[in-house]
Design an enzyme around this catalytic site. Structure first.
Site, PDB file in Angstrom:
ATOM      1  N   ARG A  78     -77.376 109.648-112.034  1.00 43.01           N
ATOM      2  CA  ARG A  78     -76.319 110.477-112.623  1.00 43.01           C
ATOM      3  C   ARG A  78     -76.021 111.700-111.761  1.00 43.01           C
ATOM      4  O   ARG A  78     -74.874 112.143-111.674  1.00 43.01           O
ATOM      5  CB  ARG A  78     -76.721 110.891-114.037  1.00 43.01           C
ATOM      6  N   ASP A 120     -82.417 107.236-120.737  1.00 47.54           N
ATOM      7  CA  ASP A 120     -82.158 108.436-121.528  1.00 47.54           C
ATOM      8  C   ASP A 120     -81.231 108.144-122.700  1.00 47.54           C
ATOM      9  O   ASP A 120     -80.614 107.073-122.786  1.00 47.54           O
ATOM     10  CB  ASP A 120     -81.507 109.512-120.651  1.00 47.54           C
ATOM     11  N   ARG A 165     -87.452 103.694-118.551  1.00 47.98           N
ATOM     12  CA  ARG A 165     -87.146 104.429-119.787  1.00 47.98           C
ATOM     13  C   ARG A 165     -85.781 105.100-119.635  1.00 47.98           C
ATOM     14  O   ARG A 165     -85.647 106.090-118.927  1.00 47.98           O
ATOM     15  CB  ARG A 165     -88.229 105.467-120.078  1.00 47.98           C
TER      16      ARG A 165
END
Length: 257
Positions: free
Chosen positions: A202, A52, A50
């Site tokens: 990230r 973002d 999933r």
């Protein structure tokens, strides 16, 4: 009902993320809407991961169940006809058995992060890469990244609201490659693992950028990892540069398609 696996790509800046939500345009909702134009009884779509809001995909994998048997190529064409107004494309389809899961059958996920180093704004890719105005030391970043490879407690690089059962993950590979471009410099950071924590990549990229800029040393990155403390992590890199590049399976359901 026959089950199909699909490889899809999408440009994430138009979406609130992969997961369908009550408000906002999601990749999952867009794909399911197209699928139900072909088959109103089709199942929900399950993805390998999933992503973002703002995150892109070159090779997201999903599976779904439908009422009829489809030729793989015709299924791709039919779905793409209904997706023509969205920045989502079905690249490949394959018939799979009912035990296949895009999420749980995956043996490896590969993410790519793009950094473009130049002072001028990005006219062609403002939402497709992270523009950094300084020249980063990619050699220092690669040396520092070695501390992160292997099995570790990645609490430092995990979102505070991450729902994973454990922060312990195995990072199989982390590479930093400079890509020739006409103006400026571009770095491609690739991370490979069976699974990742929420915002792990990230967070890692944000810390590696600090190493490349000379604001953090390789030893400080190592110490931050071992601290298991979010406050020791560098800034989280923006979503714009992140891509789900590939998902691997064994056996590969797309090998014969």
């Amino acid at each position: 009902m026959p089950r199909y696996a699909l490889i899809i790509e999408y440009e994430g800046s138009q979406f609130i993320g992969w997961q369908r939500q009550a408000n906002g345009n999601s990749v999952q909702g867009t794909l399911e809407k197209a699928l139900r134009q072909l088959d109103p009884d089709a199942s929900d779509v399950t993805a390998a991961g999933r992503t973002d809001s703002g995150v892109h995909a070159y090779g997201q994998v999903v599976h779904c169940d439908v009422r009829r048997d489809w030729d793989a190529g015709r299924l791709c064409d039919a779905l793409n006809a209904h997706l023509r107004s969205a920045r989502v494309s079905v690249l490949r389809a394959a018939s799979v058995d009912s035990g296949f899961s895009a999420r749980f059958s995956a043996v490896r996920r590969v993410y790519l992060y793009r950094i473009i180093m130049r002072r001028a704004p990005l006219a062609h890719a403002p939402g497709l890469a992270w523009r950094v105005a300084v020249n980063l030391d990619s050699t220092a970043m690669q040396r520092a990244s070695a501390h992160l490879i292997g099995t570790h407690d990645f609490t430092t690089f995990c979102a505070t609201h991450c729902q994973a059962e454990s922060p312990i993950k195995t990072l199989d590979r982390l590479t930093i490659q400079e890509i020739p471009v006409l103006y400026g410099r571009e770095l491609h950071i690739r991370a490979e693992a069976r699974s990742f924590l929420h915002r792990q990549i990230r967070s890692i990229v944000g810390s590696l950028e600090r190493v490349g800029a000379g604001a953090m040393s390789a030893d400080q990155l190592r110490d931050a990892l071992h601290a298991c403390d979010r406050s020791t992590c560098g800034p989280v890199a923006p979503a714009t540069g992140l891509y789900l590049e590939r998902v691997d399976y064994d056996p590969d359901p797309f090998r014969r398609t």
